[in-house]
Design an enzyme around this catalytic site. Structure first.
Site, PDB file in Angstrom:
ATOM      1  N   GLY A 134       0.888  -1.103  -0.466  1.00 31.36           N
ATOM      2  CA  GLY A 134      -0.295   0.397  -0.252  1.00 31.36           C
ATOM      3  C   GLY A 134       0.712   1.336   0.212  1.00 31.36           C
ATOM      4  CB  CYS A 135       0.683   4.525  -0.249  1.00 28.50           C
ATOM      5  SG  CYS A 135      -1.158   4.615  -1.797  1.00 28.50           S
TER       6      CYS A 135
END
Length: 393
Positions: free
Chosen positions: A367-368
């Site tokens: 994910g980010c």
């Protein structure tokens, strides 16, 4: 009957308006989604960025996703309204990306997207010393769990992205990190076997394609190869170096997604990305769509494989320790609606295998905010306990 006729007139009017817009723009418009919720900045930043992008590019139509704002939308902007919930917004975005109808999205710009391992994003930064754009390969996601293998793949993906952006013969350099010399040697051997890679040159006196800090400030190459976490830091520094860090004002964001067999163009911005970066990210995504980014990646992989990519990747893999166990059997696949954060990227694959051994289906993803283990909510509590006991949390 009057209501039916009015409905028909509205449909005809909308169709004519679309035809006029297409004629004025010189071709069909690219519908690019914008996840317009979850930012640390006001929603007006999204609207300003969308309006700016569409004024610059008449072939771009931005489609907002999320709760519809009270403020008026920029001219030409469409909206897919959802509840103020990240999962609902992501689901609406996925549905539109998979759609084949007139309301389909060709690409999207998101604040968060849990890419599977093997998929990464090609950031693009404004380098301050000479005002050049430079692709950072890569900035989010991860193309391979091992750093050296990831960096070699990032080189291939970075070249494909540059070509999709219209750079016919991009110059490439490798940031001087751990594993950079091995990656350079692998690329050099591939070049000797016919792989079309043009190595850039450092701005320092001794030159070479191993890049230092001076080179990334100057934008010495079109494509700077690095590992994801380093690229993510560089993207943030370049975007916010003039604002003190709380507002990303420069560059194109963290870029569109690429990976072997991956056919979606999903770009990433951060929760601190301001209107200038949002506008540029939308334009970057539209250009990547028009440049046929997924097809470019597939073609670049074919060319790299013909020059020995797979053999080079095999040579960069760490050798298994004596006595290490076999990979456990993967449990039956189930929908994953939860994530466990806080696991080091180098431990991600092993952490997933710990859960497989106990019959818990799990997937590694990026994910980010870093690596995540995706799994079903029913096994979340047990999975946390297992990973904590194994030393991964």
């Amino acid at each position: 009957m009057a209501e039916v006729n009015e409905s028909k007139r509205a449909l005809i009017g909308n169709a004519l308006a679309e035809l006029v817009a297409t004629a004025r723009s010189g071709g069909p418009r690219n519908r690019i989604g914008l996840m317009a919720a979850g930012s640390e900045l006001p929603v007006e930043e999204f609207l300003l960025g969308a309006g700016t992008a569409m004024r610059r590019d008449s072939r771009l139509q931005v489609v907002g996703l999320g709760p519809r704002p009270d403020a008026p939308l920029p001219e030409g902007m469409d909206w897919i309204e959802t509840p103020d919930c990240e999962a609902d917004i992501a689901a609406a975005m996925e549905k539109a990306l998979d759609s084949k109808g007139a309301d389909a999205l060709e690409g999207a710009v998101a604040l968060h997207y849990p890419f599977p391992v093997g998929v990464t994003t090609m950031g693009r930064a404004f380098t301050p010393a000479r005002g050049r754009a430079m692709i950072l390969a890569s900035t989010t996601g991860i193309s391979a769990p091992q750093r050296a293998c990831a960096m070699l793949r990032n080189a291939v993906y970075g070249l494909a992205t540059a070509k999709a952006m219209g750079i016919a013969d991009p110059g490439l350099g490798v940031l001087n990190l751990d594993a950079a010399p091995q990656v350079m040697r692998a690329l050099s051997r591939m070049a000797e076997k016919g792989y079309a890679v043009r190595f850039g040159q450092s701005v320092r006196k001794d030159g070479g394609a191993l890049l230092r800090g001076n080179d990334i400030l100057a934008g010495a190459v079109d494509v700077c190869v690095c590992d994801t976490l380093t690229g993510n830091v560089l993207a943030k520094v370049f975007a916010a170096f003039g604002t003190g860090g709380g507002y990303e004002a420069a560059g194109w964001g963290y870029g569109p997604s690429v990976g072997e067999g991956w056919n979606k163009v999903v770009s990433i911005i951060s929760r601190a990305s301001g209107a200038p970066v949002i506008a540029n990210a939308l334009s970057y995504t539209a250009q990547a769509v028009r440049g046929g980014l997924p097809a470019r990646v597939a073609a670049e992989l074919r060319a790299a494989r013909a020059a020995g990519l797979d053999e080079e990747l095999e040579g960069l893999m760490p050798r298994p320790e004596a006595g290490s166990g076999d990979v456990p059997v993967m449990p039956p696949v189930v929908p994953t609606d939860e994530e466990i954060h806080g696991i080091d990227v180098l431990d991600l694959e092993n952490a997933v295998h710990v859960l497989w051994k106990e019959g818990i289906y799990a997937e590694g993803a990026m994910g980010c905010t870093g690596p995540v283990v995706k799994l079903a909510s029913a096994g979340l509590e047990k999975a946390r306990a297992l990973l904590t006991a194994a030393g991964y949390l």
